[in-house]
Structure formats: C-alpha cells, structure tokens
Enzyme design. Sequence first.
Site, PDB file in Angstrom:
ATOM      1  N   ASN A 144      -2.072  13.577  -5.307  1.00 52.87           N
ATOM      2  CA  ASN A 144      -3.364  12.974  -4.946  1.00 52.87           C
ATOM      3  C   ASN A 144      -4.076  13.787  -3.871  1.00 52.87           C
ATOM      4  O   ASN A 144      -5.306  13.909  -3.901  1.00 52.87           O
ATOM      5  CB  ASN A 144      -3.187  11.524  -4.488  1.00 52.87           C
ATOM      6  CG  ASN A 144      -3.146  10.556  -5.651  1.00 52.87           C
ATOM      7  OD1 ASN A 144      -4.163  10.311  -6.286  1.00 52.87           O
ATOM      8  ND2 ASN A 144      -1.963  10.047  -5.958  1.00 52.87           N
ATOM      9  N   ARG A 148       5.185   5.343   4.741  1.00 54.45           N
ATOM     10  CA  ARG A 148       5.600   4.701   5.994  1.00 54.45           C
ATOM     11  C   ARG A 148       4.670   3.526   6.266  1.00 54.45           C
ATOM     12  O   ARG A 148       3.448   3.664   6.143  1.00 54.45           O
ATOM     13  CB  ARG A 148       5.445   5.655   7.186  1.00 54.45           C
ATOM     14  CG  ARG A 148       6.401   6.797   7.223  1.00 54.45           C
ATOM     15  CD  ARG A 148       7.753   6.471   7.768  1.00 54.45           C
ATOM     16  NE  ARG A 148       7.797   5.910   9.115  1.00 54.45           N
ATOM     17  CZ  ARG A 148       8.887   5.373   9.631  1.00 54.45           C
ATOM     18  NH1 ARG A 148       9.989   5.291   8.907  1.00 54.45           N
ATOM     19  NH2 ARG A 148       8.885   4.888  10.848  1.00 54.45           N
ATOM     20  N   HIS A 190      -3.103   2.789  -4.294  1.00 53.69           N
ATOM     21  CA  HIS A 190      -1.887   2.056  -4.635  1.00 53.69           C
ATOM     22  C   HIS A 190      -1.740   2.009  -6.163  1.00 53.69           C
ATOM     23  O   HIS A 190      -2.725   1.754  -6.868  1.00 53.69           O
ATOM     24  CB  HIS A 190      -1.967   0.633  -4.070  1.00 53.69           C
ATOM     25  CG  HIS A 190      -0.741  -0.176  -4.362  1.00 53.69           C
ATOM     26  ND1 HIS A 190       0.434  -0.002  -3.663  1.00 53.69           N
ATOM     27  CD2 HIS A 190      -0.501  -1.123  -5.294  1.00 53.69           C
ATOM     28  CE1 HIS A 190       1.348  -0.829  -4.155  1.00 53.69           C
ATOM     29  NE2 HIS A 190       0.805  -1.510  -5.147  1.00 53.69           N
TER      30      HIS A 190
HETATM   31  C1  GAR Z   1       1.055   7.767  -6.154  1.00 43.77           C
HETATM   32  O1  GAR Z   1       1.286   7.160  -7.405  1.00 43.77           O
HETATM   33  C2  GAR Z   1       0.529   6.740  -5.176  1.00 43.77           C
HETATM   34  O2  GAR Z   1      -0.333   5.787  -5.756  1.00 43.77           O
HETATM   35  C3  GAR Z   1       1.792   6.091  -4.720  1.00 43.77           C
HETATM   36  O3  GAR Z   1       2.725   7.141  -4.595  1.00 43.77           O
HETATM   37  C4  GAR Z   1       2.369   8.187  -5.500  1.00 43.77           C
HETATM   38  C5  GAR Z   1       2.216   9.463  -4.709  1.00 43.77           C
HETATM   39  O4  GAR Z   1       2.037  10.578  -5.555  1.00 43.77           O
HETATM   40  N1  GAR Z   1       1.610   5.414  -3.481  1.00 43.77           N
HETATM   41  C6  GAR Z   1       2.300   4.343  -3.113  1.00 43.77           C
HETATM   42  O5  GAR Z   1       3.181   3.851  -3.780  1.00 43.77           O
HETATM   43  C7  GAR Z   1       1.909   3.789  -1.757  1.00 43.77           C
HETATM   44  N2  GAR Z   1       2.672   2.627  -1.451  1.00 43.77           N
HETATM   45  P1  GAR Z   1       1.508  11.950  -4.969  1.00 43.77           P
HETATM   46  O6  GAR Z   1       2.378  12.303  -3.738  1.00 43.77           O
HETATM   47  O7  GAR Z   1       1.728  12.942  -6.075  1.00 43.77           O
HETATM   48  O8  GAR Z   1       0.077  11.790  -4.594  1.00 43.77           O
END
Ligand code: GAR
Length: 209
Positions: free
Chosen positions: A14, A91, A109
């Site tokens: 992201n 975190r 999320h």
């Molecule tokens: C993503 O799917 C994001 O939505 C999720 O972790 C992943 C990170 O992927 N976030 C959460 O679960 C927050 N509680 P990335 O490191 O490749 O962006």
Amino acid sequence: RRRIAILISGRGSNSVSLMEAARAPGFPGEIALVLSNRPDAGGLARARDEGIEAFAIDHTAYADRASFDAALHEALVARDIDLICLAGFMRVLTSEFVERWSGRMVNIHPSLLPLFRGTNTHQRALDAGVLIHGCTVHFVVPELDAGPIIAQAAIPVVPGDTAADLAVRVLAQEHRLYPQALRMICDGDARLENGRVVFSEGWSAAGSL
Ligand code: GAR
C-alpha cells in the site's frame, strides 16, 4: 502540498501505491517520510529507492506503548508532517497519540467496516458467509478500526474462495482506493468535523469504488 508520512510494519504494498500516486503531477500531497516499527519491513528499501526518507523506530527498544508513541510523534513533528497514513501498520497506538493527530491520521483496513474489525478479516468474512467483502479507509480514533469512514471498495465472494483468494482481490482494491481517498483528504474534499466525515459537494460518491 500536504506533507504525508506513511507508517508500515511489513511488505508495504500500500505504501508503494501511495508513493506512485503522489508522484503524479499536481497531486495535492507529498510523501515526505516512510516509517516502520520493524527494521526488517520490506517497504523501507522501496521508499529509499524513490528518494524518500525511510527508517524504523523499533518498538522493541521501548519500555511501553507511551514511550514508543512519543518517539514516533517527535519524529513526525520534526519533519513537519501534516497527515499520517497507516498502511499495514500493525501496532495499536495510544489514545493520547491518536488524539494528537485527530483528523490528520487515516488507516486502510481489509474489510467493509464496521464488520470485522481487528485481524484475520478474510477468514472471518468467509466464516460469516458474507457475499460482499472489501476494504475501508477511515479516520483513526482511539477505538480500534472504529473511525469515521472515508471510502470503501467491495468485491464479490464466490464459491470456493479461500482467505488467501480474498486477500489478493481485496489488496488490489486497496491499491486503487487508498490513493483516491488520500487525494480527497489532501484536497479537503473529505474531512473530519465533530466526529463525522464531511464531504465537499459532489464528493461523497467518490469514496465508493
Ligand atoms: C493490507 O491488507 C492492509 O489493509 C492490512 O494489512 C495489509 C498490509 O499490506 N492492514 C491491517 O490489517 C491493519 N489492521 P501491505 O504491507 O502490503 O500494504
């Protein structure tokens, strides 16, 4: 242009989509910093390749959440950061930190909130039998994943889908949704007022992709 910090904990896909979007001419914000709470986060190297300052503040080096969050806050203020994007930042932040950045911190999320706050969202969506799943960008409030919703994108759940299948398809939507939402926030077309998201005229539908 708003000065943006992206906070990550791992892969950072992201953060890459946000950095790419922000490179576009006329984008109303600049990614000034990528911060991780884990030194081994893959996203840090990618940010440096882009010429963006990137480093870790290792949470294991701090005695408690409050002292870690204080170090984080100091690093952000020292770089004149206006807006924080949490992007896979795993975190929990203290309510004190969250209040200091109220209206200036957003998160993505991997579920259609308010369903499936917390972790393991894709398996929980399958277990619940939902036929529509997706992702949400929201302002961060002290209660986990409970902040006012800025933008959402949906995918269908089809027979045979595994949690890994959903993760792939939702992530593709995250990569579209987060840059779009960030643009709206930087332009002031989605803002937090009295605990609710206010959209500029004609902009509310831009949050549903
Ligand atoms: C993503 O799917 C994001 O939505 C999720 O972790 C992943 C990170 O992927 N976030 C959460 O679960 C927050 N509680 P990335 O490191 O490749 O962006």
